[in-house]
Scaffold this active site. Sequence first.
Site, PDB file in Angstrom:
ATOM      1  N   LYS A 176       0.830  -1.214   0.000  1.00  5.28           N
ATOM      2  CA  LYS A 176       0.000   0.000   0.000  1.00  5.28           C
ATOM      3  C   LYS A 176       0.863   1.262   0.000  1.00  5.28           C
ATOM      4  CE  LYS A 176       1.356   1.627   3.768  1.00  5.28           C
ATOM      5  NZ  LYS A 176       2.160   1.360   4.712  1.00  5.28           N
ATOM      6  N   SER A 310       9.953  -0.801   4.311  1.00  4.36           N
ATOM      7  CA  SER A 310      10.280   0.472   3.665  1.00  4.36           C
ATOM      8  C   SER A 310       9.053   1.356   3.460  1.00  4.36           C
ATOM      9  CB  SER A 310      10.980   0.220   2.336  1.00  4.36           C
ATOM     10  OG  SER A 310      10.061  -0.414   1.488  1.00  4.36           O
ATOM     11  N   LEU A 312       5.969   0.431   2.427  1.00  3.62           N
ATOM     12  CA  LEU A 312       4.939   0.000   1.475  1.00  3.62           C
ATOM     13  C   LEU A 312       4.071  -1.136   2.045  1.00  3.62           C
ATOM     14  CD1 LEU A 312       6.886   0.142  -1.931  1.00  3.62           C
ATOM     15  CD2 LEU A 312       5.464   1.894  -0.853  1.00  3.62           C
ATOM     16  N   GLY A 313       4.096  -1.290   3.356  1.00  7.73           N
ATOM     17  CA  GLY A 313       3.205  -2.245   4.000  1.00  7.73           C
ATOM     18  C   GLY A 313       3.608  -3.696   3.814  1.00  7.73           C
ATOM     19  N   SER A 314       4.943  -3.971   3.820  1.00 13.11           N
ATOM     20  CA  SER A 314       5.372  -5.360   3.632  1.00 13.11           C
ATOM     21  C   SER A 314       4.866  -6.248   4.758  1.00 13.11           C
ATOM     22  CB  SER A 314       6.895  -5.447   3.535  1.00 13.11           C
ATOM     23  OG  SER A 314       7.500  -5.151   4.776  1.00 13.11           O
ATOM     24  N   GLU A 359      -0.054  -7.963  12.879  1.00 13.44           N
ATOM     25  CA  GLU A 359       0.597  -6.655  12.792  1.00 13.44           C
ATOM     26  C   GLU A 359       0.976  -6.138  14.183  1.00 13.44           C
ATOM     27  OE1 GLU A 359       1.915  -5.275   9.948  1.00 13.44           O
ATOM     28  OE2 GLU A 359       0.507  -3.617   9.734  1.00 13.44           O
ATOM     29  N   ASP A 370      -2.968  -0.483   7.474  1.00 12.76           N
ATOM     30  CA  ASP A 370      -2.175  -1.231   6.494  1.00 12.76           C
ATOM     31  C   ASP A 370      -2.823  -2.581   6.173  1.00 12.76           C
ATOM     32  OD1 ASP A 370      -0.487   0.872   6.795  1.00 12.76           O
ATOM     33  OD2 ASP A 370       1.280  -0.283   7.384  1.00 12.76           O
TER      34      ASP A 370
HETATM   35  N1  LIG Z   1       7.642 -11.150   3.203  1.00 15.03           N
HETATM   36  C1  LIG Z   1       7.932 -11.167   4.504  1.00 15.03           C
HETATM   37  N2  LIG Z   1       8.310 -12.307   5.081  1.00 15.03           N
HETATM   38  C2  LIG Z   1       8.601 -12.338   6.401  1.00 15.03           C
HETATM   39  N3  LIG Z   1       8.540 -11.277   7.223  1.00 15.03           N
HETATM   40  C3  LIG Z   1       8.169 -10.120   6.684  1.00 15.03           C
HETATM   41  C4  LIG Z   1       7.834  -9.996   5.308  1.00 15.03           C
HETATM   42  N4  LIG Z   1       7.509  -8.727   5.081  1.00 15.03           N
HETATM   43  C5  LIG Z   1       7.616  -8.082   6.254  1.00 15.03           C
HETATM   44  N5  LIG Z   1       8.013  -8.912   7.215  1.00 15.03           N
HETATM   45  C6  LIG Z   1       8.234  -8.575   8.616  1.00 15.03           C
HETATM   46  O1  LIG Z   1       7.833  -7.227   8.793  1.00 15.03           O
HETATM   47  C7  LIG Z   1       8.962  -6.403   9.138  1.00 15.03           C
HETATM   48  C8  LIG Z   1       8.853  -5.077   8.421  1.00 15.03           C
HETATM   49  O2  LIG Z   1       7.721  -4.430   8.888  1.00 15.03           O
HETATM   50  P1  LIG Z   1       7.616  -2.864   8.969  1.00 15.03           P
HETATM   51  O3  LIG Z   1       6.285  -2.547   9.470  1.00 15.03           O
HETATM   52  O4  LIG Z   1       8.787  -2.334   9.722  1.00 15.03           O
HETATM   53  O5  LIG Z   1       7.740  -2.420   7.477  1.00 15.03           O
HETATM   54  P2  LIG Z   1       6.643  -2.174   6.390  1.00 15.03           P
HETATM   55  O6  LIG Z   1       5.406  -2.919   6.750  1.00 15.03           O
HETATM   56  O7  LIG Z   1       7.254  -2.493   5.083  1.00 15.03           O
HETATM   57  O8  LIG Z   1       6.448  -0.609   6.465  1.00 15.03           O
HETATM   58  P3  LIG Z   1       5.188   0.281   6.888  1.00 15.03           P
HETATM   59  O9  LIG Z   1       4.605  -0.341   8.105  1.00 15.03           O
HETATM   60  O10 LIG Z   1       5.767   1.602   7.139  1.00 15.03           O
HETATM   61  O11 LIG Z   1       4.307   0.251   5.709  1.00 15.03           O
HETATM   62  C9  LIG Z   1      10.146  -7.211   8.672  1.00 15.03           C
HETATM   63  O12 LIG Z   1      11.274  -6.866   9.419  1.00 15.03           O
HETATM   64  C10 LIG Z   1       9.707  -8.628   8.949  1.00 15.03           C
HETATM   65  O13 LIG Z   1       9.843  -8.965  10.306  1.00 15.03           O
HETATM   66  C1  LIG Z   2       2.984   4.712  10.685  1.00  8.39           C
HETATM   67  C2  LIG Z   2       1.641   4.059  10.419  1.00  8.39           C
HETATM   68  O1  LIG Z   2       0.654   5.063  10.542  1.00  8.39           O
HETATM   69  C3  LIG Z   2       1.548   3.545   9.014  1.00  8.39           C
HETATM   70  C4  LIG Z   2       2.561   2.543   8.640  1.00  8.39           C
HETATM   71  O2  LIG Z   2       2.359   2.133   7.320  1.00  8.39           O
HETATM   72  C5  LIG Z   2       1.428   3.004  11.451  1.00  8.39           C
HETATM   73  C6  LIG Z   2      -0.004   2.497  11.487  1.00  8.39           C
HETATM   74  O3  LIG Z   2      -0.928   3.191  11.098  1.00  8.39           O
HETATM   75  O4  LIG Z   2      -0.179   1.386  11.985  1.00  8.39           O
END
Ligand SMILES: Nc1ncnc2c1ncn2[C@@H]1O[C@H](COP(=O)(O)OP(=O)(O)OP(=O)(O)O)[C@@H](O)[C@H]1O
Ligand SMILES: C[C@@](O)(CCO)CC(=O)[O-]
Length: 547
Positions: A176, A310, A312-314, A359, A370
């Site tokens: 996202k 990064s 993008l909601g991984s 989450e 997310d």
């Molecule tokens: N494909 C995946 N396989 C296993 N673990 C994952 C995967 N994607 C994300 N994760 C877990 O989620 C963590 C990253 O989550 P984080 O919320 O910090 O980043 P994001 O979801 O990309 O960013 P944001 O929440 O800002 O959108 C990773 O360190 C890992 O623990």
């Molecule tokens: C930083 C945040 O607002 C978005 C992360 O993608 C955290 C959340 O809403 O859970």
Amino acid sequence: MHSFGYRANALLTFAVTILAFICAIASFSDNFSNQAPSAQIQILNINWFQKQPHGNDEVSLTMNITADLQSLFTWNTKQVFAFVAAEYETSKNTLNQVSLWDAIIPEKEEANFWIQISNKYRFIDQGHNLRGKDFNLTLHWHVMPKTGKMFADKIVMSGYRLPNAEMEVKARAPGKIILAGEHAVVHGSTAVAAAIDLYTYVTLRLPLQSDENNDRLTLQLKNLSLEFTWSVARLKEGIAYDSSNVSPSTPASCSSQTLKSIAVLVEEQNIPEAKIQLSSGISTFLWLYTSVLGFIPATVIITTELPYGSGLGSSAAFCVALTAALIASSSSDKTRGDGWSSLDETNLELLNKWAFEGEKIIHGKPSGIDNTVSAYGNMIKFCSGEITRLKSNMPLRMLITNTKVGRNTKALVSGVSERAVRHPEAMNSVFNAVDSISKEVAAIIQTKDEMSVTEKEERVKELMEMNQGLLESMGVSHSSTDTVIQTTHKHKLTSKLTGAGGGGCVLTLLPTLVSGTVVDKVVQELESSGFQCFTASIGGNGAEICF
Ligand SMILES: Nc1ncnc2c1ncn2[C@@H]1O[C@H](COP(=O)(O)OP(=O)(O)OP(=O)(O)O)[C@@H](O)[C@H]1O
Ligand SMILES: C[C@@](O)(CCO)CC(=O)[O-]
């Protein structure tokens, strides 16, 4: 002189005798027709193979049926009833027959046909005899004559074998972007987010029967070439789990005691130090897997198109795709057919709740935006758990720049909360301002005719700029984000961070009138600073499954 009744009777008897004679001849003449029907059946795909909850094996397959039954048609043929049956032997019965497809063929012209179909009737065995089973496919036909007796025959085709199988379910969930409102949304403000066409994919393989050699739960992270394996016995012994509190249909939070016990199981895997941030993802995997499916062996394969951590909601896409696969595998209502299909509303709601619980393990205090946008897709306005689906009435093109600066959402979210504790009034004003920005963004995006596209783009641009300023005041921006902002600003483009910030990804609005040459130039400059740029299509599908 015979009476009228007598003569009528004689005439009728004569007519009936002649008719019977003609019918007999017609029926008899069928014996001289040269019948040479032919048929071929090819199994194109085993769509899925499952053990039903009460233990019966069931298979869905796609077949090509080619048949020429034209020679069955004579001038005495009314229609032909044809059916294909799977036939196999078990220790109990020498012949088990399961009808897979049937049709009535009314005319000779339709009796030479080719069709590609999935089995029309369910291929279920009353037991679990289908694994690795050799079977025949038999095309049966019944010729229904206009007169005379019906006759039946068949063509037996042998040499088919079912896999010695596992059930496989695939699921995917999108990443996202947050257009407005990140961080403030954790504190009750409105935010606007949209799904993008970059996905995390989960393949879940469940053996149909556990045996001593297959008593393991394996997680493969394909992008990282990492594999983690636990014996089911070790999981049962290791997870301090109050099973009376957890059931697949009632999502619950992972207690701190359970999380601690899961952390021990994760530590035993000796994750390389450089990848230690995966620990929370792996803990989440163990919690979601055992809560929804229990302690059963399987292989779970994850691949992703999203950069880890990064913005993008991984993490949300990981939780949503995983839960979608788990729920789909335990559901008795498996949608047949090829390709991706969405889940029904009840299952979507259930998976969204479970993904939110996942989450929480990764993020600590997520708002839920997310996982919600990853589950439901499209574009949403989100406030304190309330979702409004938005219908965009403007083209929204965004350049996404990954600064490749690693960061941790959990730490950034708690940093903002700490600032809010230190400066409650000031931070409340910041959150309120963000709330207004998000509401305005949502309104502009949905506005139909009152504003031109250029006017809408100008307003969104200004709101993005204001939102970025407020994110800076929350302390979640980063010098890499500033570099992107300055680079794009030189070309009159506006950028803001997306997601948790602290590096990660930055969005740049690409107005409709901006030329390709300008975009190419911006991308070149950003990439020469070591960033990675890409565009993604916005507002697509949410979680989907495939059997
Ligand atoms: N494909 C995946 N396989 C296993 N673990 C994952 C995967 N994607 C994300 N994760 C877990 O989620 C963590 C990253 O989550 P984080 O919320 O910090 O980043 P994001 O979801 O990309 O960013 P944001 O929440 O800002 O959108 C990773 O360190 C890992 O623990
Ligand atoms: C930083 C945040 O607002 C978005 C992360 O993608 C955290 C959340 O809403 O859970």
